[in-house]
Design a protein around this motif. Structure first.
Motif, PDB file in Angstrom:
ATOM      1  N   THR A  80       0.822  -1.219   0.000  1.00 31.14           N
ATOM      2  CA  THR A  80       0.000   0.000   0.000  1.00 31.14           C
ATOM      3  C   THR A  80       0.854   1.267   0.000  1.00 31.14           C
ATOM      4  OG1 THR A  80      -1.731  -1.198   1.184  1.00 31.14           O
ATOM      5  CG2 THR A  80      -1.882   1.192   1.205  1.00 31.14           C
ATOM      6  N   GLU A  81       1.973   1.237   0.704  1.00 28.33           N
ATOM      7  CA  GLU A  81       2.819   2.421   0.819  1.00 28.33           C
ATOM      8  C   GLU A  81       3.294   2.950  -0.538  1.00 28.33           C
ATOM      9  OE1 GLU A  81       7.100   3.784   2.552  1.00 28.33           O
ATOM     10  OE2 GLU A  81       6.270   1.943   3.389  1.00 28.33           O
ATOM     11  N   VAL A  82       3.431   2.059  -1.524  1.00 29.69           N
ATOM     12  CA  VAL A  82       3.896   2.482  -2.853  1.00 29.69           C
ATOM     13  C   VAL A  82       2.968   3.537  -3.448  1.00 29.69           C
ATOM     14  CG1 VAL A  82       4.177   1.670  -5.249  1.00 29.69           C
ATOM     15  CG2 VAL A  82       5.249   0.419  -3.356  1.00 29.69           C
ATOM     16  N   PHE A  83       1.680   3.438  -3.147  1.00 33.60           N
ATOM     17  CA  PHE A  83       0.715   4.381  -3.719  1.00 33.60           C
ATOM     18  C   PHE A  83       0.872   5.782  -3.112  1.00 33.60           C
ATOM     19  CE2 PHE A  83      -0.990   0.176  -4.415  1.00 33.60           C
ATOM     20  CZ  PHE A  83      -1.368   0.242  -5.747  1.00 33.60           C
ATOM     21  N   TYR A  84       1.648   5.866  -2.051  1.00 38.36           N
ATOM     22  CA  TYR A  84       1.917   7.151  -1.407  1.00 38.36           C
ATOM     23  C   TYR A  84       3.338   7.622  -1.705  1.00 38.36           C
ATOM     24  CZ  TYR A  84      -2.527   6.328   0.839  1.00 38.36           C
ATOM     25  OH  TYR A  84      -3.872   6.107   1.046  1.00 38.36           O
ATOM     26  N   ARG A  85       3.935   7.066  -2.752  1.00 34.67           N
ATOM     27  CA  ARG A  85       5.291   7.455  -3.170  1.00 34.67           C
ATOM     28  C   ARG A  85       5.235   7.971  -4.616  1.00 34.67           C
ATOM     29  NH1 ARG A  85      10.076   3.832  -0.674  1.00 34.67           N
ATOM     30  NH2 ARG A  85       9.365   3.841   1.483  1.00 34.67           N
ATOM     31  N   PRO A  86       5.058   9.262  -4.793  1.00 36.62           N
ATOM     32  CA  PRO A  86       4.947   9.813  -6.153  1.00 36.62           C
ATOM     33  C   PRO A  86       6.151   9.492  -7.034  1.00 36.62           C
ATOM     34  CG  PRO A  86       4.396  11.473  -4.502  1.00 36.62           C
ATOM     35  CD  PRO A  86       4.911  10.289  -3.755  1.00 36.62           C
ATOM     36  N   GLU A  87       7.323   9.294  -6.405  1.00 35.54           N
ATOM     37  CA  GLU A  87       8.521   9.037  -7.217  1.00 35.54           C
ATOM     38  C   GLU A  87       8.415   7.728  -7.996  1.00 35.54           C
ATOM     39  OE1 GLU A  87       9.543   7.637  -2.961  1.00 35.54           O
ATOM     40  OE2 GLU A  87       8.361   9.222  -3.922  1.00 35.54           O
ATOM     41  N   VAL A  88       7.616   6.766  -7.496  1.00 32.45           N
ATOM     42  CA  VAL A  88       7.427   5.503  -8.220  1.00 32.45           C
ATOM     43  C   VAL A  88       6.703   5.777  -9.538  1.00 32.45           C
ATOM     44  CG1 VAL A  88       6.361   3.222  -8.174  1.00 32.45           C
ATOM     45  CG2 VAL A  88       7.400   4.145  -6.086  1.00 32.45           C
ATOM     46  N   PHE A  89       5.683   6.616  -9.467  1.00 29.73           N
ATOM     47  CA  PHE A  89       4.919   6.942 -10.670  1.00 29.73           C
ATOM     48  C   PHE A  89       5.740   7.848 -11.585  1.00 29.73           C
ATOM     49  CE2 PHE A  89       2.132   5.435  -7.455  1.00 29.73           C
ATOM     50  CZ  PHE A  89       1.246   4.623  -8.142  1.00 29.73           C
ATOM     51  N   GLY A  90       6.634   8.630 -10.993  1.00 27.05           N
ATOM     52  CA  GLY A  90       7.569   9.417 -11.787  1.00 27.05           C
ATOM     53  C   GLY A  90       8.506   8.516 -12.585  1.00 27.05           C
ATOM     54  N   ALA A  91       8.914   7.400 -11.977  1.00 29.48           N
ATOM     55  CA  ALA A  91       9.776   6.442 -12.681  1.00 29.48           C
ATOM     56  C   ALA A  91       9.035   5.837 -13.871  1.00 29.48           C
ATOM     57  CB  ALA A  91      10.232   5.333 -11.729  1.00 29.48           C
ATOM     58  N   LEU A  92       7.741   5.580 -13.691  1.00 23.27           N
ATOM     59  CA  LEU A  92       6.942   5.045 -14.804  1.00 23.27           C
ATOM     60  C   LEU A  92       6.783   6.093 -15.905  1.00 23.27           C
ATOM     61  CD1 LEU A  92       4.281   3.145 -12.666  1.00 23.27           C
ATOM     62  CD2 LEU A  92       5.989   2.086 -14.159  1.00 23.27           C
ATOM     63  N   ASP A  93       6.630   7.349 -15.508  1.00 27.12           N
ATOM     64  CA  ASP A  93       6.578   8.433 -16.506  1.00 27.12           C
ATOM     65  C   ASP A  93       7.874   8.460 -17.323  1.00 27.12           C
ATOM     66  OD1 ASP A  93       4.022   9.470 -15.942  1.00 27.12           O
ATOM     67  OD2 ASP A  93       4.801  10.638 -14.259  1.00 27.12           O
ATOM     68  N   ASP A  94       9.005   8.255 -16.639  1.00 28.59           N
ATOM     69  CA  ASP A  94      10.308   8.237 -17.325  1.00 28.59           C
ATOM     70  C   ASP A  94      10.371   7.095 -18.336  1.00 28.59           C
ATOM     71  OD1 ASP A  94      11.072  10.361 -15.770  1.00 28.59           O
ATOM     72  OD2 ASP A  94      12.353   9.183 -14.417  1.00 28.59           O
ATOM     73  N   LEU A  95       9.910   5.907 -17.920  1.00 32.77           N
ATOM     74  CA  LEU A  95       9.952   4.741 -18.818  1.00 32.77           C
ATOM     75  C   LEU A  95       9.061   4.966 -20.035  1.00 32.77           C
ATOM     76  CD1 LEU A  95       9.952   1.969 -16.086  1.00 32.77           C
ATOM     77  CD2 LEU A  95      11.698   2.246 -17.853  1.00 32.77           C
ATOM     78  N   LYS A  96       7.979   5.690 -19.820  1.00 33.79           N
ATOM     79  CA  LYS A  96       7.101   6.021 -20.945  1.00 33.79           C
ATOM     80  C   LYS A  96       7.804   7.006 -21.883  1.00 33.79           C
ATOM     81  CE  LYS A  96       2.419   7.457 -22.039  1.00 33.79           C
ATOM     82  NZ  LYS A  96       1.187   8.098 -21.601  1.00 33.79           N
ATOM     83  N   ALA A  97       8.437   8.006 -21.288  1.00 36.41           N
ATOM     84  CA  ALA A  97       9.151   9.004 -22.097  1.00 36.41           C
ATOM     85  C   ALA A  97      10.290   8.371 -22.895  1.00 36.41           C
ATOM     86  CB  ALA A  97       9.698  10.110 -21.188  1.00 36.41           C
ATOM     87  N   GLU A  98      10.894   7.314 -22.334  1.00 36.84           N
ATOM     88  CA  GLU A  98      11.983   6.602 -23.014  1.00 36.84           C
ATOM     89  C   GLU A  98      11.477   5.664 -24.112  1.00 36.84           C
ATOM     90  OE1 GLU A  98      14.011   4.611 -19.816  1.00 36.84           O
ATOM     91  OE2 GLU A  98      14.356   6.516 -18.773  1.00 36.84           O
ATOM     92  N   GLY A  99      10.140   5.508 -24.207  1.00 38.37           N
ATOM     93  CA  GLY A  99       9.578   4.648 -25.242  1.00 38.37           C
ATOM     94  C   GLY A  99       9.568   3.166 -24.894  1.00 38.37           C
TER      95      GLY A  99
END
Length: 330
Positions: A128-147
């Motif tokens: 559950t704690e992961v959902f309170y860590r914006p940096e995790v979703f930021g990492a996914l944004d990065d992976l999306k930006a990298e294609g």
């Protein structure tokens, strides 16, 4: 009659309402031969299914690899494949959800699936704690930006986690347990997901097979089947096994359902059609161990809507028999 299709949130996809859940062809559901596994995927695709849901830990990559091989054999327009990441962490803790680890998991799935970008990668029931860590979703944004990934979403155990995930603008889908024995998402989660244009993947739709109506007190399960070893959550969240409902309670409820559901259609198909009565659901992902199961599941997407009397009877059975055991837990 054509298979019902739905919009998949903001992703811009049109998906057949019945997809294919590929956990069983990976592992922890007893023995499934490579031949049966491939045939099940082929049968689903032949029936018009165009959304396959897998994970990197299903058979340690076996499920992803089987899907790659089947899609390669078929050629033509490629179907959508959603996978998941995170459960390879050992220990499985929030601190492990780093950009480096997620990148490694994504790279492995890219190889297993034989693609240059993943259609959809989902955090795989993280703490559950992961959902309170914006940096995790930021990492996914990065992976999306990298294609590396086209879209990302989450798979959750709890309604609370699903609601929290909706707050992240990059989340295009939430995968959540929803079936006749787990109705809580209807109250708050579904209206909010719909309002935000987030796709909903309904998982564990048949309550680990209970809602096929084919189980009894005498049913036995192989030692490597989670229905034998995880009833009290010994290996992972117990809500994954029989939807967290005590087995005997569930069997009695199935008998009550039998009395109110249409008797001229297999119970499993009615249970899937019941889920699709919820407009917020984009796709339901029953598993199949063989072609017959895959074909039967897909047929649910061609059934006429259920009438309100049936819907209310199912709600009543849930309220009186099932809700006390599960409603507040997830």
């Amino acid at each position: 009659m054509e298979m019902v299709t739905r919009e998949f949130g903001r992703a811009g996809w049109r998906v057949a309402a019945v997809g294919f859940g590929a956990w069983a062809i990976g592992g922890t559901w007893g023995e499934v031969s490579e031949q049966d596994a491939r045939a099940a995927v082929h049968a689903a695709l032949d029936e018009g299914v165009n959304f396959l849901d897998t994970a990197d830990v299903y058979g340690d990559g076996r499920s992803e690899t089987i899907i790659r091989e089947v899609l390669k054999e078929r050629g033509g327009e490629r179907q959508l494949v959603a996978t998941k990441a995170g459960r390879r962490l050992n220990p499985h803790v929030a601190e492990g959800y780093t950009k480096a680890n997620l990148s490694g998991f994504v790279e492995r799935s890219l190889r297993n699936l034989g693609v240059e970008a993943l259609d959809l990668v989902q955090l795989h029931c993280p703490p559950t704690e992961v959902f309170y860590r914006p940096e995790v979703f930021g990492a996914l944004d990065d992976l999306k930006a990298e294609g590396k990934i086209r879209h990302y979403g989450v798979s959750v155990e709890k309604v609370e986690e699903g609601l929290k995930a909706l707050e992240y603008p990059g989340v295009v889908s939430v995968q959540i347990i929803y079936n006749m024995f787990r109705q809580r998402p209807e109250e708050l989660f579904f209206p909010q997901a719909k309002a935000k244009g987030v796709g909903v993947i309904a998982r564990v739709p048949l309550a680990s097979g209970l809602l096929t109506g084919k189980m009894s007190r005498e049913s036995t399960f192989a030692a490597d089947d989670h229905r034998a070893f995880n009833r009290e959550g010994q290996a992972f969240d117990k809500g994954e096994t029989f939807s967290g409902v005590p087995y005997d309670v569930a069997l009695d409820a199935v008998e009550a359902l039998r009395a109110v559901l249409p008797s001229d259609v297999p119970m499993a198909q009615v249970a899937l059609r019941w889920i699709l009565m919820e407009e917020a659901v984009s796709v339901v992902i029953p598993g199949a161990k063989n072609p017959d199961q895959a074909r039967s599941n897909a047929a649910a997407g061609r059934l006429a809507p259920l009438d309100e009397g049936v819907m209310e009877a199912v709600r009543d059975i849930y309220r009186t028999r099932i809700a006390p055991h599960v409603h507040q837990l997830w």
